[in-house]
Design an enzyme around this catalytic site. Structure first.
Site, PDB file in Angstrom:
ATOM      1  N   LYS A 219     -20.083  -8.697  -4.954  1.00 16.44           N
ATOM      2  CA  LYS A 219     -20.688  -9.365  -3.807  1.00 16.44           C
ATOM      3  C   LYS A 219     -21.172 -10.769  -4.142  1.00 16.44           C
ATOM      4  CE  LYS A 219     -21.454  -5.398  -0.903  1.00 16.44           C
ATOM      5  NZ  LYS A 219     -22.390  -4.462  -0.237  1.00 16.44           N
ATOM      6  N   ARG A 259     -21.005   2.171  -5.800  1.00 15.81           N
ATOM      7  CA  ARG A 259     -19.716   1.970  -5.133  1.00 15.81           C
ATOM      8  C   ARG A 259     -19.071   0.702  -5.698  1.00 15.81           C
ATOM      9  NH1 ARG A 259     -17.700  -0.908  -0.767  1.00 15.81           N
ATOM     10  NH2 ARG A 259     -16.258   0.200   0.640  1.00 15.81           N
TER      11      ARG A 259
END
Length: 280
Positions: A219, A259
């Site tokens: 991210k 994840r």
């Protein structure tokens, strides 16, 4: 580690591998768009150490527009069915009740809704009827305009409070409390400082009393950290070592699962975190 009805019990933080069946994912869009390639990718992630595989057919990157329902079904269901047929524990990443219900019928055993049931009023009843675990993520709106919602006085306190409110609504809607997973929603209506503060305060999230899923993989906040004050952030696929670092932190702080897009380094990281925790 916390356990969930209908899922295996792991003795450490679980590793959830990601299969994006989309042409426009921020991380690996288009690489696994074909059903055969996507199923193979999921099996490869399991071979690398994934405990479960999260299949999604709609990009939720910042600024993304929504895909229509029929296209999402076309992308997701054959991949869920193919992986489940191979004995893989499959999660479906969707904001649509119809996709969730069809995916569970095809073999998915967990519904991962980044909106926590807010995007589709039929989602909570559908998951309640399916009697599968449900991920409630902190969410303030769709990807197209979520950046403008990244306004907090105290991000940790507000995220915990908003998650608690959403959990209560989901339980009121019929989903058993013991089937709920929480996710602070790193990168969703949050800037880099917000994301780092949440990672630094994972223990506060445990006050909600439910298993914790951390989805930091590749991210923007990691790109921001790696770039420093003046540099350009590395491409998403060049953030996997940074992802593994967050995975180790999350595992050490008691997360139920992380994840990630690339599994091997994180699979090692969570095992080291477990060993260090055991030596305390």
């Amino acid at each position: 580690m916390s356990t969930l009805n209908g899922l295996p019990e792991w003795d450490r933080c679980a590793v959830m591998g990601v299969v994006n069946v989309t042409p426009d994912s921020f991380s690996d869009g288009g690489r696994w768009f074909d059903t055969t390639a996507a199923v193979k990718r999921g099996l490869d992630l399991v071979a690398d150490g994934a405990d479960l595989v999260d299949v999604g057919g709609e990009s939720t990157r910042p600024g993304a527009s929504r895909v229509d329902e029929e296209e999402e079904l076309r992308r997701v269901i054959p991949v869920v069915r193919g992986l489940a047929a191979e004995g893989v524990t499959v999660s479906v990443d969707t904001m649509r009740a119809s996709v969730a219900a069809r995916a569970v019928a095809a073999g998915a055993t967990l519904v991962n809704d980044v909106s926590g049931g807010l995007a589709d009023p039929e989602m909570v009843p559908a998951v309640a009827a399916a009697e599968v675990p449900f991920v409630v993520m902190h969410w303030r709106g769709f990807s197209a305009d979520m950046a403008g919602r990244a306004v907090y006085g105290d991000v940790v306190t507000e995220v915990v409070s908003e998650l608690r409110t959403r959990m209560e609504a989901v339980v009121a809607g019929g989903i058993a409390p013991e089937r709920i997973v929480i996710d602070p929603g790193l990168g969703f209506a949050k800037d880099a400082g917000h994301d780092l503060a949440l990672v630094a305060h994972l223990r506060e999230l445990h006050a909600l009393g439910r298993p914790l899923l951390i989805a930091a993989s590749r991210k923007r906040f990691l790109g921001h950290v790696l770039a420093g004050d003046e540099g350009a952030p590395p491409r998403a696929r060049e953030r996997d070592a940074a992802t593994a670092a967050v995975s180790a932190i999350a595992a050490y702080e008691g997360a139920w699962a992380v994840r990630v897009h690339e599994v091997r380094a994180t699979a090692d990281a969570v095992r080291v975190a477990r060993a260090v925790g055991a030596a305390r």
